[in-house]
Design a protein around this motif. Structure first.
Motif, PDB file in Angstrom:
ATOM      1  N   UNK A  40     -38.218  74.062  13.513  1.00 37.66           N
ATOM      2  CA  UNK A  40     -37.341  74.693  13.662  1.00 37.66           C
ATOM      3  C   UNK A  40     -37.270  74.952  15.438  1.00 37.66           C
ATOM      4  N   UNK A  41     -38.660  74.872  16.438  1.00 36.80           N
ATOM      5  CA  UNK A  41     -39.066  75.395  16.881  1.00 36.80           C
ATOM      6  C   UNK A  41     -38.281  74.145  18.116  1.00 36.80           C
ATOM      7  N   UNK A  42     -37.382  72.716  17.621  1.00 31.46           N
ATOM      8  CA  UNK A  42     -37.044  71.494  17.914  1.00 31.46           C
ATOM      9  C   UNK A  42     -35.670  72.384  18.797  1.00 31.46           C
ATOM     10  N   UNK A  43     -35.269  72.714  17.253  1.00 33.12           N
ATOM     11  CA  UNK A  43     -33.867  72.539  16.653  1.00 33.12           C
ATOM     12  C   UNK A  43     -33.506  74.248  17.743  1.00 33.12           C
ATOM     13  N   UNK A  44     -34.091  74.971  17.767  1.00 34.70           N
ATOM     14  CA  UNK A  44     -33.706  76.882  18.820  1.00 34.70           C
ATOM     15  C   UNK A  44     -34.022  76.613  19.944  1.00 34.70           C
ATOM     16  N   UNK A  45     -35.265  75.863  20.621  1.00 34.31           N
ATOM     17  CA  UNK A  45     -35.547  75.022  21.668  1.00 34.31           C
ATOM     18  C   UNK A  45     -34.467  73.593  22.505  1.00 34.31           C
ATOM     19  N   UNK A  46     -33.745  73.035  21.754  1.00 37.33           N
ATOM     20  CA  UNK A  46     -32.784  72.177  22.579  1.00 37.33           C
ATOM     21  C   UNK A  46     -31.962  71.256  22.224  1.00 37.33           C
ATOM     22  N   UNK A  47     -31.455  72.795  21.057  1.00 38.58           N
ATOM     23  CA  UNK A  47     -29.598  71.933  20.151  1.00 38.58           C
ATOM     24  C   UNK A  47     -29.428  73.491  20.219  1.00 38.58           C
ATOM     25  N   UNK A  48     -29.404  74.199  19.488  1.00 40.80           N
ATOM     26  CA  UNK A  48     -28.326  75.474  19.922  1.00 40.80           C
ATOM     27  C   UNK A  48     -28.132  76.112  20.808  1.00 40.80           C
ATOM     28  N   UNK A  93     -41.104  82.127  19.953  1.00 37.07           N
ATOM     29  CA  UNK A  93     -41.084  84.101  19.591  1.00 37.07           C
ATOM     30  C   UNK A  93     -40.115  83.444  18.121  1.00 37.07           C
ATOM     31  N   UNK A  94     -38.895  83.090  17.855  1.00 41.25           N
ATOM     32  CA  UNK A  94     -38.339  82.667  17.068  1.00 41.25           C
ATOM     33  C   UNK A  94     -38.877  82.583  15.929  1.00 41.25           C
ATOM     34  N   UNK A  95     -39.400  80.961  16.692  1.00 37.53           N
ATOM     35  CA  UNK A  95     -39.981  79.868  15.402  1.00 37.53           C
ATOM     36  C   UNK A  95     -41.139  80.725  14.613  1.00 37.53           C
ATOM     37  N   UNK A  96     -41.996  81.214  15.659  1.00 42.79           N
ATOM     38  CA  UNK A  96     -43.550  81.981  15.074  1.00 42.79           C
ATOM     39  C   UNK A  96     -42.916  82.634  14.418  1.00 42.79           C
TER      40      UNK A  96
END
Length: 540
Positions: free
Chosen positions: A209-217, A234-237
């Protein structure tokens, strides 16, 4: 390229290739594409959220160290909650001191794993074995660690403020900085996925989720403002913590082994129920420190290792804050203030010394915000939540595998920062290849030998009748960045370094103008002391 130009003049032939097509990427003193550097703070609402994110990230180490040490010291959940509070409170003070008077970099100063080994040695010392009552034993051991930390702090204070460390780091070239900084991040690999694996059903989703939110989205939605990449933690946690809570409430771990429950459940930390509503930690809260020469020597070895590791992390922080390379005099000043931080650890009783938080250095890279104000706000959160114990304990009860998942990204960022200094070196030189390869290999291999030996035998390879000597050797050679940095520094400064071609190969000439505070005008902007203190404490 010149031949192509001649062909271009021969009438109707293919045009010459563009001049920049075959040119390597230019070398950069400051890292480009950083949204906010040290001196440019984001708007207040954004800065407060980013500060809270830094607070969340440093919580992992702040909780993991007391969770590992306090039960061995004889303490229960009450003592653990108070030690977590104290460690958080002192980390807030140390972070503020470092950002105002130390290096002035956006570095979070938090608990350090380097000091765990000498603390365990104190716990196992014979003079505490005859104490039966757990709370009394906890207090006696805590006072012993306090005394050792107070003595150990003098090492960093003297080396830092005397300017001794300035004289050492002046010989640091980009080549010898690579293994030191790279292994300050990569060397912590055992705190990453091995800890994620302790509860893989919440650890692995956090990484994904952290990689998707920070790198892809961010690239998929083309938002005007960088929201997802900046607040990805914050989103991932929040998402995974909620998911872990539902698993806990739904009874997923009802019949699981106790170890699995302690790693996976959201209600197993014992911190929320044990933490007081309001409590201000104060010096000597556990009683008067006790002093033992052998324990102090072991802790001094940890302080020296911490000093070297922090040097690597400070260099990474300066890079990710888009500052110029940190002048040796500023680095020395920062180490001196870090020594004062360890003194405060000893006075308050945190059971651990302090170093620069590697995970927070990685967070600077993820958010691309290297603002000093953000880290000062995060220090405010640390102090606030350490005093309001119950509220702080809620965040501190986040399961450890979630933090370990964050480490997989942040430690990797710091490691890659070390590798980025290779842009200043000649990678076609056999001297460069030898120093780089040998130091990184030994930096990984020697500590692995020490750790494996200790895991099998129950004691380190240094096993003499002098316990303090054993502790010193075992602590020093169990640190990846220390071993790699020491080998690289020694080889780089002894292998025919006076040759002018070698000076260029090792990248030494690139950092020449940063070896003195006054030779680059940007040093004043990034590193000068506030309140006109530079008049009284000049940097050289």
């Amino acid at each position: 390229m010149a031949g192509g130009g001649g062909g271009g003049g021969g009438g109707g032939a293919a045009p010459a290739p563009k001049a920049d097509e075959l040119v390597p990427h230019p070398v950069k003193d400051q890292l480009p594409n950083v949204s906010y550097c040290i001196t440019s703070p984001p708007p207040w609402p954004e800065a407060i959220l980013l500060g809270f994110q830094h607070y969340l990230v440093m919580l992992g180490t702040t909780v993991i160290i007391p969770t590992a040490l306090v039960p061995q010291m004889g303490g229960g959940n009450d003592e653990k909650a108070r030690v977590v509070q104290t460690l958080l409170f002192v980390a807030g003070i140390n972070t503020l001191l470092q950002s105002f008077f130390g290096t002035r970099l956006p570095a979070v100063i938090g608990g350090s794993y380097t000091f765990v080994a000498p603390t365990i040695s104190i716990i196992l010392a014979g003079r505490y074995s005859d104490i039966v009552e757990p709370h009394r034993k906890f207090l006696r051991i805590m006072r012993g660690t306090q005394g050792a930390l107070i003595v150990a702090s003098t090492l960093q204070i003297i080396i830092g403020f005397s300017g001794l460390w300035r004289n050492v780091t002046r010989f640091l070239s980009p080549l010898s900085a690579v293994p030191l900084v790279a292994l300050a991040g990569f060397g912590l690999y055992e705190l990453g996925f091995p800890a994620v694996g302790k509860c893989v059903e919440i650890g692995l989703p956090t990484i994904i989720i952290l990689i998707v939110i920070s790198q892809y989205i961010p690239h998929a939605i083309h938002a005007e403002k960088p929201v997802f990449d900046r607040f990805a933690v914050i989103f991932s946690v929040a998402i995974v913590w909620l998911y872990a809570y539902f698993l806990t409430v739904g009874g997923a771990y009802k019949h699981a082994p106790p170890k699995t429950q302690s790693h996976c459940r959201t209600d197993r930390s014992g911190l929320v129920s044990s933490a007081p509503w309001i409590r201000v930690p104060y010096p000597f809260q556990w009683g008067a420190p006790s002093f033992d020469a052998g324990e102090a020597f072991a802790m001094m070895a940890a302080a020296f290792v911490g000093l070297v590791e922090s040097t690597g992390t400070f260099i990474a922080v300066s890079r990710y804050a888009s500052a110029t390379p940190i002048p040796p005099s500023v680095l020395s000043r920062g180490i001196g203030w870090q020594g004062i931080g360890i003194l405060l650890d000893g006075l308050f009783g945190t059971a651990s010394g302090s170093t620069v938080s590697v995970e927070n250095a990685g967070l600077l890279a993820l958010t691309r915000v290297g603002s000093r104000r953000v880290v000062q706000i995060s220090a405010g959160f640390m102090i606030f939540f350490s005093i309001l114990g119950k509220f702080g304990a809620v965040f501190a009860s986040i399961p450890a595998p979630i933090f370990a998942a964050l480490y997989c990204l942040f430690f990797a960022y710091v490691g890659s920062c070390g590798l980025s200094f290779l842009q200043f070196c000649n990678l076609n030189s056999f001297r460069t290849k030898f120093i780089l390869g040998f130091s990184v290999f030994m930096g990984l291999s020697v500590p692995q030998y020490f750790k494996e030996y200790t895991a099998v035998a129950g004691y380190g390879p240094a096993h003499t009748s002098a316990r303090w000597f054993n502790d010193i050797i075992n602590v020093i050679f169990s640190s990846e960045p220390f071993v790699a940095g020491l080998v690289a520094f020694f080889l780089d400064n002894t292998l025919h370094r006076h040759n002018s071609a070698v000076r260029k190969d090792r990248g030494y000439h690139w950092w020449d103008k940063f070896r003195s505070f006054k030779t680059d005008v940007r040093s004043e902007e990034f590193y000068s002391l506030p309140f006109n203190l530079n008049k009284f404490f000049p940097s050289v």
